[in-house]
Design a protein around this motif. Structure first.
Motif, short mmCIF file in Angstrom:
data_model
loop_
_atom_site.label_atom_id
_atom_site.label_comp_id
_atom_site.label_asym_id
_atom_site.label_seq_id
_atom_site.Cartn_x
_atom_site.Cartn_y
_atom_site.Cartn_z
N GLN A 59 0.82 -1.11 -0.07
CA GLN A 59 0.05 -0.05 -0.12
C GLN A 59 0.86 1.30 0.02
O GLN A 59 2.20 1.12 -0.04
N GLY A 60 0.39 2.65 -0.12
CA GLY A 60 0.93 3.71 -0.09
C GLY A 60 0.26 4.70 -0.89
O GLY A 60 -0.69 4.46 -1.42
N THR A 61 1.23 5.77 -1.07
CA THR A 61 0.74 6.96 -1.97
C THR A 61 1.07 6.67 -3.35
O THR A 61 0.89 7.66 -4.07
N ALA A 62 1.92 5.82 -3.63
CA ALA A 62 2.45 5.59 -5.07
C ALA A 62 1.51 5.14 -6.03
O ALA A 62 0.21 4.71 -5.60
N ASP A 63 1.59 5.07 -7.41
CA ASP A 63 0.74 4.90 -8.16
C ASP A 63 0.38 3.36 -8.16
O ASP A 63 1.37 2.69 -7.68
N SER A 64 -0.56 2.76 -8.80
CA SER A 64 -1.10 1.37 -8.81
C SER A 64 0.33 0.46 -9.53
O SER A 64 0.50 -0.51 -8.78
N ALA A 65 0.80 1.09 -10.63
CA ALA A 65 2.03 0.29 -11.27
C ALA A 65 3.26 0.10 -10.28
O ALA A 65 3.75 -1.09 -10.18
N SER A 66 3.58 1.14 -9.43
CA SER A 66 4.54 0.88 -8.58
C SER A 66 4.27 -0.12 -7.58
O SER A 66 5.08 -1.15 -7.04
N LYS A 67 3.25 -0.23 -7.24
CA LYS A 67 2.63 -0.98 -6.17
C LYS A 67 2.72 -2.42 -6.62
O LYS A 67 3.15 -3.41 -5.95
N VAL A 68 2.22 -2.60 -7.76
CA VAL A 68 2.36 -4.11 -8.43
C VAL A 68 3.76 -4.23 -8.81
O VAL A 68 4.11 -5.62 -8.43
N ALA A 69 4.74 -3.45 -9.07
CA ALA A 69 6.09 -3.79 -9.26
C ALA A 69 6.70 -4.03 -7.95
O ALA A 69 7.64 -5.20 -8.01
N TYR A 70 6.36 -3.59 -6.97
CA TYR A 70 6.99 -4.09 -5.62
C TYR A 70 6.23 -5.46 -5.21
O TYR A 70 7.03 -6.19 -4.66
N ALA A 71 4.89 -5.59 -5.53
CA ALA A 71 4.37 -6.87 -5.09
C ALA A 71 5.35 -8.12 -5.69
O ALA A 71 5.46 -9.10 -5.48
N GLN A 72 5.57 -7.83 -7.29
CA GLN A 72 6.11 -8.73 -7.87
C GLN A 72 7.44 -9.00 -7.58
O GLN A 72 8.18 -9.91 -7.85
N ALA A 73 8.17 -7.79 -6.80
CA ALA A 73 9.56 -8.04 -6.47
C ALA A 73 9.84 -9.02 -5.04
O ALA A 73 10.92 -9.23 -4.55
N ILE A 74 8.75 -9.11 -4.40
CA ILE A 74 8.79 -9.96 -3.38
C ILE A 74 9.25 -11.46 -3.69
O ILE A 74 8.76 -11.98 -4.48
N ASP A 75 10.16 -11.88 -2.73
CA ASP A 75 10.52 -13.38 -2.92
C ASP A 75 9.52 -14.23 -2.29
O ASP A 75 9.65 -14.97 -1.42
N ILE A 76 8.60 -14.49 -3.36
CA ILE A 76 7.46 -15.27 -3.00
C ILE A 76 7.73 -16.72 -2.59
O ILE A 76 7.52 -17.62 -1.66
N ALA A 77 8.73 -17.44 -3.42
CA ALA A 77 9.20 -18.59 -3.25
C ALA A 77 10.10 -18.93 -1.72
O ALA A 77 9.45 -19.78 -1.26
#
Length: 189
Positions: free
Chosen positions: A166-184
């Motif tokens: 979450q945060g004040t950034a745009d949706s694309a930035s939030k998605v980019a950070y979600a994708q950068a999380i090491d889910i595995a």
């Protein structure tokens, strides 16, 4: 004088040959076991509660290791961890990190686990019809996620962890950070 050298030498040998002290979690469990066996239920519970809290703290530190480094053009605060005992919402371990860009936009990622409350919430997010009521369904890698109208992203990983971006950034930035999380890596914790 010879006696003091001998005593000092024996003390040195005793310290040098003593096995390394077990970690705090093992110590607390062992103290709880001993208290239980001696019939001291209060001390047993306190020691085992301490062990549980220490495990939650260790879990939170593990969550922090999967938080991404700042993306290009962003900087990040140091990851913060917390562990709230079982008396509050069944216990929660969490790691949070805030990222900021030059314009002052922020993205905050939080990863929570160890929560009985989360286990009750997970089926709702895992059911596409129910999750769709919370926002738009999107994919983050192989994970299903929900993105609300503000662009915040929420997903459940391995039915054990809740990730909020979450945060004040745009949706694309939030998605980019979600994708950068090491889910595995998170899935294996």
């Amino acid at each position: 004088m010879m006696r003091s050298y001998l005593s000092a030498g024996l003390l040195f040998v005793a310290v040098a040959t003593t096995p390394a002290r077990a970690d705090d979690i093992v110590d607390a469990i062992e103290q709880g076991r001993k208290a239980y066996q001696s019939g001291d239920m209060t001390a047993a519970k306190q020691s085992l509660d301490l062990a549980s809290q220490l495990i939650a703290q260790k879990n939170a530190e593990g969550y922090a290791t999967v938080l991404p480094e700042p993306l290009s053009g962003w900087k990040a605060d140091k990851a913060q961890t917390s562990a709230v005992g079982a008396a509050v919402f069944g216990g929660v371990s969490a790691a949070t990190r805030t990222y900021t860009n030059a314009k002052g936009d922020t993205v905050e990622i939080s990863i929570s686990g160890d929560s009985a409350l989360l286990m009750q919430f997970a089926p709702m997010l895992n059911n596409p019809a129910m999750a769709g009521a919370l926002g738009k369904l999107i994919r983050i890698g192989n994970q299903r996620a929900v993105q609300n109208p503000d662009g915040d992203v929420m997903m459940i990983v391995a039915n054990k962890f809740l990730i909020n971006v979450q945060g004040t950034a745009d949706s694309a930035s939030k998605v980019a950070y979600a994708q950068a999380i090491d889910i595995a890596k998170l899935s294996k914790l």
